[in-house]
Design a protein around this motif. Structure first.
Motif, PDB file in Angstrom:
ATOM      1  N   GLY A   1       0.840  -1.186   0.000  1.00  0.00           N
ATOM      2  CA  GLY A   1       0.000   0.000   0.000  1.00  0.00           C
ATOM      3  C   GLY A   1       0.874   1.235   0.000  1.00  0.00           C
ATOM      4  N   PRO A   2       0.284   2.423   0.041  1.00  0.00           N
ATOM      5  CA  PRO A   2       1.059   3.660   0.012  1.00  0.00           C
ATOM      6  C   PRO A   2       1.843   3.879   1.305  1.00  0.00           C
ATOM      7  CG  PRO A   2      -1.258   4.138   0.381  1.00  0.00           C
ATOM      8  CD  PRO A   2      -1.177   2.670   0.073  1.00  0.00           C
ATOM      9  N   LEU A   3       2.813   4.770   1.235  1.00  0.00           N
ATOM     10  CA  LEU A   3       3.648   5.085   2.389  1.00  0.00           C
ATOM     11  C   LEU A   3       2.832   5.852   3.427  1.00  0.00           C
ATOM     12  CD1 LEU A   3       6.806   4.662   2.798  1.00  0.00           C
ATOM     13  CD2 LEU A   3       6.984   7.122   2.412  1.00  0.00           C
ATOM     14  N   HIS A   4       2.820   5.369   4.664  1.00  0.00           N
ATOM     15  CA  HIS A   4       2.126   6.064   5.751  1.00  0.00           C
ATOM     16  C   HIS A   4       3.146   6.672   6.711  1.00  0.00           C
ATOM     17  CE1 HIS A   4       3.027   2.678   8.418  1.00  0.00           C
ATOM     18  NE2 HIS A   4       2.546   1.868   7.492  1.00  0.00           N
ATOM     19  N   PHE A   5       2.643   7.379   7.728  1.00  0.00           N
ATOM     20  CA  PHE A   5       3.532   8.127   8.618  1.00  0.00           C
ATOM     21  C   PHE A   5       4.509   7.222   9.363  1.00  0.00           C
ATOM     22  CE2 PHE A   5       4.390  10.412  12.685  1.00  0.00           C
ATOM     23  CZ  PHE A   5       5.112  11.468  12.142  1.00  0.00           C
ATOM     24  N   GLY A   6       4.062   6.050   9.780  1.00  0.00           N
ATOM     25  CA  GLY A   6       4.962   5.139  10.479  1.00  0.00           C
ATOM     26  C   GLY A   6       6.135   4.731   9.613  1.00  0.00           C
ATOM     27  N   SER A   7       5.880   4.447   8.336  1.00  0.00           N
ATOM     28  CA  SER A   7       6.953   4.089   7.411  1.00  0.00           C
ATOM     29  C   SER A   7       7.836   5.292   7.101  1.00  0.00           C
ATOM     30  CB  SER A   7       6.369   3.523   6.117  1.00  0.00           C
ATOM     31  OG  SER A   7       5.709   2.293   6.358  1.00  0.00           O
ATOM     32  N   LEU A   8       7.224   6.477   7.040  1.00  0.00           N
ATOM     33  CA  LEU A   8       8.015   7.683   6.791  1.00  0.00           C
ATOM     34  C   LEU A   8       9.035   7.897   7.907  1.00  0.00           C
ATOM     35  CD1 LEU A   8       8.502  10.254   5.080  1.00  0.00           C
ATOM     36  CD2 LEU A   8       6.842  11.406   6.563  1.00  0.00           C
ATOM     37  N   ILE A   9       8.644   7.632   9.140  1.00  0.00           N
ATOM     38  CA  ILE A   9       9.577   7.772  10.264  1.00  0.00           C
ATOM     39  C   ILE A   9      10.803   6.886  10.050  1.00  0.00           C
ATOM     40  CG2 ILE A   9       9.898   7.235  12.721  1.00  0.00           C
ATOM     41  CD1 ILE A   9       6.931   8.114  13.081  1.00  0.00           C
ATOM     42  N   ALA A  10      10.589   5.630   9.662  1.00  0.00           N
ATOM     43  CA  ALA A  10      11.704   4.715   9.423  1.00  0.00           C
ATOM     44  C   ALA A  10      12.547   5.176   8.247  1.00  0.00           C
ATOM     45  CB  ALA A  10      11.180   3.301   9.185  1.00  0.00           C
ATOM     46  N   ALA A  11      11.893   5.687   7.192  1.00  0.00           N
ATOM     47  CA  ALA A  11      12.628   6.167   6.026  1.00  0.00           C
ATOM     48  C   ALA A  11      13.502   7.358   6.396  1.00  0.00           C
ATOM     49  CB  ALA A  11      11.653   6.539   4.914  1.00  0.00           C
ATOM     50  N   VAL A  12      12.920   8.318   7.097  1.00  0.00           N
ATOM     51  CA  VAL A  12      13.661   9.526   7.475  1.00  0.00           C
ATOM     52  C   VAL A  12      14.823   9.175   8.404  1.00  0.00           C
ATOM     53  CG1 VAL A  12      13.520  11.690   8.780  1.00  0.00           C
ATOM     54  CG2 VAL A  12      11.746  11.117   7.108  1.00  0.00           C
ATOM     55  N   ALA A  13      14.571   8.355   9.419  1.00  0.00           N
ATOM     56  CA  ALA A  13      15.618   8.006  10.379  1.00  0.00           C
ATOM     57  C   ALA A  13      16.764   7.254   9.706  1.00  0.00           C
ATOM     58  CB  ALA A  13      15.031   7.166  11.513  1.00  0.00           C
ATOM     59  N   SER A  14      16.440   6.293   8.852  1.00  0.00           N
ATOM     60  CA  SER A  14      17.503   5.526   8.193  1.00  0.00           C
ATOM     61  C   SER A  14      18.288   6.403   7.231  1.00  0.00           C
ATOM     62  CB  SER A  14      16.922   4.303   7.485  1.00  0.00           C
ATOM     63  OG  SER A  14      15.973   4.665   6.501  1.00  0.00           O
ATOM     64  N   TYR A  15      17.580   7.294   6.516  1.00  0.00           N
ATOM     65  CA  TYR A  15      18.239   8.203   5.568  1.00  0.00           C
ATOM     66  C   TYR A  15      19.187   9.155   6.300  1.00  0.00           C
ATOM     67  CZ  TYR A  15      18.755  12.031   2.191  1.00  0.00           C
ATOM     68  OH  TYR A  15      19.264  13.006   1.370  1.00  0.00           O
ATOM     69  N   VAL A  16      18.651   9.842   7.299  1.00  0.00           N
ATOM     70  CA  VAL A  16      19.452  10.850   8.007  1.00  0.00           C
ATOM     71  C   VAL A  16      20.615  10.188   8.738  1.00  0.00           C
ATOM     72  CG1 VAL A  16      19.414  12.610   9.805  1.00  0.00           C
ATOM     73  CG2 VAL A  16      17.515  12.440   8.192  1.00  0.00           C
ATOM     74  N   ASP A  17      20.387   9.017   9.308  1.00  0.00           N
ATOM     75  CA  ASP A  17      21.447   8.319  10.021  1.00  0.00           C
ATOM     76  C   ASP A  17      22.613   7.998   9.087  1.00  0.00           C
ATOM     77  OD1 ASP A  17      22.168   6.899  12.651  1.00  0.00           O
ATOM     78  OD2 ASP A  17      22.414   5.284  11.181  1.00  0.00           O
ATOM     79  N   ALA A  18      22.313   7.519   7.890  1.00  0.00           N
ATOM     80  CA  ALA A  18      23.366   7.194   6.935  1.00  0.00           C
ATOM     81  C   ALA A  18      24.053   8.456   6.421  1.00  0.00           C
ATOM     82  CB  ALA A  18      22.783   6.402   5.770  1.00  0.00           C
ATOM     83  N   ARG A  19      23.274   9.462   6.066  1.00  0.00           N
ATOM     84  CA  ARG A  19      23.853  10.692   5.524  1.00  0.00           C
ATOM     85  C   ARG A  19      24.682  11.432   6.576  1.00  0.00           C
ATOM     86  NH1 ARG A  19      23.405   8.815   0.647  1.00  0.00           N
ATOM     87  NH2 ARG A  19      21.548   9.428  -0.551  1.00  0.00           N
ATOM     88  N   ALA A  20      24.258  11.396   7.833  1.00  0.00           N
ATOM     89  CA  ALA A  20      25.007  12.064   8.890  1.00  0.00           C
ATOM     90  C   ALA A  20      26.395  11.458   9.068  1.00  0.00           C
ATOM     91  CB  ALA A  20      24.238  11.998  10.212  1.00  0.00           C
ATOM     92  N   ALA A  21      26.533  10.189   8.706  1.00  0.00           N
ATOM     93  CA  ALA A  21      27.831   9.510   8.792  1.00  0.00           C
ATOM     94  C   ALA A  21      28.593   9.579   7.470  1.00  0.00           C
ATOM     95  CB  ALA A  21      27.618   8.048   9.187  1.00  0.00           C
TER      96      ALA A  21
END
Length: 295
Positions: A16-36
């Motif tokens: 199904g479409p991306l919901h807020f719970g999945s967005l949290i995981a996407a944002v956290a994983s993205y920012v965590d990798a980019r911050a390093a």
């Protein structure tokens, strides 16, 4: 001393479409990798074709792009990796680490016991298929002993997979390879060093780590996040009809996700673009501010 580059990933299921719970995981994983200073990859976890919805994978990718969450390299899919899963399964069979099982789910539920990751298989077919039974699935042969699994955010967990989880499924009765097998292989092929995901998947970590060791694969670092709930206290999920995030107005949802993650974005970002918000989040990423995982 040289350090391996950080490689993160986001692995949504196209149910199904991306919901807020999945967005949290996407944002956290993205920012965590980019911050390093690392890479961030996208994998579509479509190993379970019975749950996939037509068009959902493309919709998820378009939504991520609208939110400024741009991934490195090609999109990985599990559906395209089935021959690899089968080859690894045959390797485990040859090594005596996988065996055929003739039990139905109902039979396991009738005689098994409940564990932290679901029903524990009682070992009915561990010594061989009972007379008159045919193989329905293949299971991983666990071994006694404790694993201590570290987490970058949650307390370490000590688990005896043999006792607490039991011999788990590698190939399902419907012919589809199981989640744990696919996850261990796919993360290794991407070279993932850091898995950032929802706390509801903590229970999946022990079987995956067990498979990684059995296959001689590296174990990533894990960081599990608190779970977003709806007004009724249920996990936000497609099963619970969580509403899709709005890709035409990404900034409010991005800021809400960062706030949920304890990052406290300043009010000056309320008129910012998604890329400006993500740049701020990357520069100010603080995992110690993420709220505790209670599930």
């Amino acid at each position: 001393m040289t350090h391996n580059p950080v490689i993160g990933r986001f692995a949504p299921s196209p149910t199904g479409p991306l919901h807020f719970g999945s967005l949290i995981a996407a944002v956290a994983s993205y920012v965590d990798a980019r911050a390093a200073g690392g890479q961030w990859h996208l994998r579509i976890d479509d190993v379970d074709q019975t749950r996939c919805q037509p068009g959902a994978a493309a919709d998820i990718q378009a939504t991520l792009e609208a939110f400024g969450l741009h991934w490195d390299g090609p999109v990985q899919t599990q559906d395209g990796n089935r021959s690899r899963y089968q080859a690894v399964l045959e390797t485990l069979i040859a090594a005596g680490r996988a065996y055929p099982c003739g039990c139905t789910r109902r039979e396991v539920a009738a005689v098994g016991r409940e564990g932290p990751a679901g029903m524990i298989y009682p070992g009915t077919c561990r010594a061989g298929l009972p007379s008159g039974r045919e193989a329905r699935s293949w299971r991983f042969r666990t071994e006694p002993g404790e694993w201590v699994i570290e987490d970058r955010h949650c307390p370490a967990i000590t688990v005896n997979v043999y006792r607490d989880i039991g011999d788990f499924i590698l190939l399902r009765g419907d012919g589809l390879h199981a989640y744990h097998l696919a996850m261990a292989i796919d993360d290794a092929e991407l070279g993932v060093t850091d898995v950032v995901r929802g706390g509801d998947l903590r229970a999946a970590t022990a079987p995956q780590v067990t498979l990684q060791h059995a296959l001689g694969l590296s174990t990533p670092r894990y960081l599990h996040l608190p779970i977003a709930l709806d007004a009724r206290g249920r996990k936000l999920s497609k099963t619970n009809q969580a509403p899709a995030v709005d890709p035409t107005h990404p900034a409010p949802s991005l800021l809400a996700a960062l706030t949920f993650l304890g990052q406290a974005p300043p009010s000056s970002l309320h008129q910012a673009s998604p890329l400006e918000i993500l740049d701020w989040a990357t520069a100010n990423w603080a995992t110690h501010q993420i709220p505790a995982v209670t599930a």
